[in-house]
Design a protein around this motif. Structure first.
Motif, PDB file in Angstrom:
ATOM      1  N   GLY A 119       0.795  -1.229   0.000  1.00 41.00           N
ATOM      2  CA  GLY A 119       0.000   0.000   0.000  1.00 41.00           C
ATOM      3  C   GLY A 119       0.825   1.276   0.000  1.00 41.00           C
ATOM      4  O   GLY A 119       0.315   2.355   0.316  1.00 41.00           O
ATOM      5  N   LEU A 120       2.100   1.178  -0.360  1.00 42.12           N
ATOM      6  CA  LEU A 120       2.940   2.383  -0.364  1.00 42.12           C
ATOM      7  C   LEU A 120       2.674   3.253  -1.595  1.00 42.12           C
ATOM      8  O   LEU A 120       3.157   4.381  -1.668  1.00 42.12           O
ATOM      9  CB  LEU A 120       4.418   2.010  -0.254  1.00 42.12           C
ATOM     10  N   ASP A 121       1.893   2.738  -2.541  1.00 41.10           N
ATOM     11  CA  ASP A 121       1.519   3.570  -3.695  1.00 41.10           C
ATOM     12  C   ASP A 121       0.728   4.798  -3.233  1.00 41.10           C
ATOM     13  O   ASP A 121       0.686   5.804  -3.931  1.00 41.10           O
ATOM     14  CB  ASP A 121       0.772   2.760  -4.766  1.00 41.10           C
ATOM     15  N   ARG A 122       0.132   4.726  -2.038  1.00 43.01           N
ATOM     16  CA  ARG A 122      -0.595   5.886  -1.495  1.00 43.01           C
ATOM     17  C   ARG A 122       0.327   7.057  -1.158  1.00 43.01           C
ATOM     18  O   ARG A 122      -0.129   8.181  -1.016  1.00 43.01           O
ATOM     19  CB  ARG A 122      -1.379   5.484  -0.239  1.00 43.01           C
ATOM     20  N   LEU A 123       1.630   6.783  -0.979  1.00 40.14           N
ATOM     21  CA  LEU A 123       2.576   7.846  -0.601  1.00 40.14           C
ATOM     22  C   LEU A 123       3.136   8.601  -1.800  1.00 40.14           C
ATOM     23  O   LEU A 123       3.805   9.610  -1.628  1.00 40.14           O
ATOM     24  CB  LEU A 123       3.788   7.248   0.141  1.00 40.14           C
ATOM     25  N   VAL A 124       2.908   8.089  -3.005  1.00 32.29           N
ATOM     26  CA  VAL A 124       3.611   8.645  -4.165  1.00 32.29           C
ATOM     27  C   VAL A 124       2.652   9.383  -5.102  1.00 32.29           C
ATOM     28  O   VAL A 124       1.439   9.164  -5.068  1.00 32.29           O
ATOM     29  CB  VAL A 124       4.397   7.547  -4.930  1.00 32.29           C
ATOM     30  N   ASN A 125       3.221  10.261  -5.915  1.00 36.81           N
ATOM     31  CA  ASN A 125       2.411  11.017  -6.868  1.00 36.81           C
ATOM     32  C   ASN A 125       2.168  10.232  -8.150  1.00 36.81           C
ATOM     33  O   ASN A 125       1.197  10.491  -8.870  1.00 36.81           O
ATOM     34  CB  ASN A 125       3.110  12.331  -7.230  1.00 36.81           C
ATOM     35  N   ARG A 126       3.076   9.295  -8.442  1.00 34.13           N
ATOM     36  CA  ARG A 126       2.997   8.573  -9.700  1.00 34.13           C
ATOM     37  C   ARG A 126       3.691   7.226  -9.537  1.00 34.13           C
ATOM     38  O   ARG A 126       4.690   7.134  -8.831  1.00 34.13           O
ATOM     39  CB  ARG A 126       3.715   9.389 -10.775  1.00 34.13           C
ATOM     40  N   THR A 127       3.146   6.188 -10.184  1.00 36.84           N
ATOM     41  CA  THR A 127       3.771   4.863 -10.079  1.00 36.84           C
ATOM     42  C   THR A 127       4.383   4.470 -11.419  1.00 36.84           C
ATOM     43  O   THR A 127       3.802   4.709 -12.477  1.00 36.84           O
ATOM     44  CB  THR A 127       2.754   3.789  -9.657  1.00 36.84           C
ATOM     45  N   LEU A 128       5.582   3.870 -11.342  1.00 35.93           N
ATOM     46  CA  LEU A 128       6.315   3.421 -12.529  1.00 35.93           C
ATOM     47  C   LEU A 128       6.666   1.944 -12.351  1.00 35.93           C
ATOM     48  O   LEU A 128       7.355   1.572 -11.396  1.00 35.93           O
ATOM     49  CB  LEU A 128       7.593   4.261 -12.683  1.00 35.93           C
ATOM     50  N   VAL A 129       6.174   1.106 -13.252  1.00 34.70           N
ATOM     51  CA  VAL A 129       6.413  -0.343 -13.175  1.00 34.70           C
ATOM     52  C   VAL A 129       7.432  -0.756 -14.236  1.00 34.70           C
ATOM     53  O   VAL A 129       7.295  -0.398 -15.408  1.00 34.70           O
ATOM     54  CB  VAL A 129       5.094  -1.126 -13.359  1.00 34.70           C
ATOM     55  N   VAL A 130       8.461  -1.497 -13.796  1.00 38.31           N
ATOM     56  CA  VAL A 130       9.399  -2.121 -14.730  1.00 38.31           C
ATOM     57  C   VAL A 130       8.831  -3.487 -15.087  1.00 38.31           C
ATOM     58  O   VAL A 130       8.641  -4.330 -14.211  1.00 38.31           O
ATOM     59  CB  VAL A 130      10.808  -2.281 -14.120  1.00 38.31           C
ATOM     60  N   ASP A 131       8.540  -3.688 -16.366  1.00 35.97           N
ATOM     61  CA  ASP A 131       7.816  -4.887 -16.790  1.00 35.97           C
ATOM     62  C   ASP A 131       8.676  -5.829 -17.619  1.00 35.97           C
ATOM     63  O   ASP A 131       9.323  -5.396 -18.579  1.00 35.97           O
ATOM     64  CB  ASP A 131       6.596  -4.472 -17.620  1.00 35.97           C
ATOM     65  N   ILE A 132       8.697  -7.116 -17.211  1.00 36.30           N
ATOM     66  CA  ILE A 132       9.257  -8.178 -18.061  1.00 36.30           C
ATOM     67  C   ILE A 132       8.408  -9.437 -17.863  1.00 36.30           C
ATOM     68  O   ILE A 132       7.647  -9.534 -16.896  1.00 36.30           O
ATOM     69  CB  ILE A 132      10.758  -8.497 -17.770  1.00 36.30           C
ATOM     70  N   SER A 133       8.535 -10.385 -18.776  1.00 37.45           N
ATOM     71  CA  SER A 133       7.772 -11.632 -18.668  1.00 37.45           C
ATOM     72  C   SER A 133       8.309 -12.454 -17.504  1.00 37.45           C
ATOM     73  O   SER A 133       9.478 -12.330 -17.117  1.00 37.45           O
ATOM     74  CB  SER A 133       7.920 -12.443 -19.955  1.00 37.45           C
ATOM     75  N   PRO A 134       7.481 -13.335 -16.926  1.00 32.97           N
ATOM     76  CA  PRO A 134       7.946 -14.232 -15.857  1.00 32.97           C
ATOM     77  C   PRO A 134       9.146 -15.079 -16.309  1.00 32.97           C
ATOM     78  O   PRO A 134      10.046 -15.352 -15.502  1.00 32.97           O
ATOM     79  CB  PRO A 134       6.736 -15.117 -15.576  1.00 32.97           C
TER      80      PRO A 134
END
Ligand code: ATP
Length: 202
Positions: A119-134
């Motif tokens: 739930g730390l996404d509540r502390l930030v202004n914007r979320t950035l996900v680094v995406d790769i396949s499993p």
């Protein structure tokens, strides 16, 4: 107050690699893993509270936190796990925000492996996900850490899924290609974040 980008992604996705590319642009990093270690460092208030709760046998001979023993004590003990989280999560959040306020860069990158899960996404202004396949997560982690495939798969399955992360992300970096492609994506996002934080001097 500061503009905060929360950087996340599963095990082996490339969070550290991406974070270092932002740091090379002069952006301050606040790393949840480092803060989580600091709040239970020798002599800390956090470690004192853990010792008072679990007893001195939770310490190594050197007086440091015995992490293996702590894991044992909370494994299959949801009430103890909950007690520990109630102690440490507020301390970690407060210390991360204190580091953000001290930063002098245009914006701050908060590196948080379990950003959505905790739930730390509540502390930030914007979320950035680094995406790769499993599949790539497994390949790169096995190569880096010399661990077995099943261990990595267990960790992947304990984290929130690729599709959940993508659904929650404001921004996504595709790290399935070359490092040169990663650099281009980071530079473009850096410009975007300078604008969003009002530091583009336009
Ligand atoms: P963890 O959460 O497990 O600490 P992480 O998300 O911080 O991982 P990194 O350590 O940055 O991930 O990357 C995982 C491994 O993959 C590292 O060995 C890194 O050098 C390598 N790597 C990262 N990006 C690429 C890429 N585009 N091509 C090839 N290898 C890469």
């Amino acid at each position: 107050s500061k503009f905060i980008v929360g950087l996340t992604g599963g095990i082996g996705s490339g969070k550290t690699t991406v974070a270092n590319l932002f740091a090379a642009q002069g952006i301050t990093l606040v790393d949840a893993d480092i803060v989580a270690r600091d709040v239970v460092a020798q002599g800390s208030v956090g470690l004192k509270a853990i010792e008072a709760h679990f007893g001195a046998e939770i310490l190594t001979l050197e007086g440091e936190l015995d992490r293996a023993k702590l894991r044992q004590r909370i494994f299959n003990h949801p009430d103890e796990r909950e007690w520990l989280n109630q102690l440490l999560h507020p301390m970690i959040r407060a210390e991360m925000l204190a580091q953000v306020e001290k930063a002098t860069s245009a914006y701050v990158i908060m590196v948080v492996p379990l950003l959505f899960e905790n739930g730390l996404d509540r502390l930030v202004n914007r979320t950035l996900v680094v995406d790769i396949s499993p599949e790539l997560q497994v390949n790169r982690t096995v190569k880096r850490d010399n661990v077995d495939v099943s261990q990595v798969n267990n960790i992947i399955n304990s984290q929130c899924s690729r599709s959940e992360k993508l659904a929650k992300a404001d921004d996504v970096i595709d790290n399935q290609g070359e490092i040169s492609s990663l650099k281009r994506q980071v530079l473009a996002l850096h410009q975007q974040y300078l604008q969003l934080s009002g530091n583009d001097n336009a």
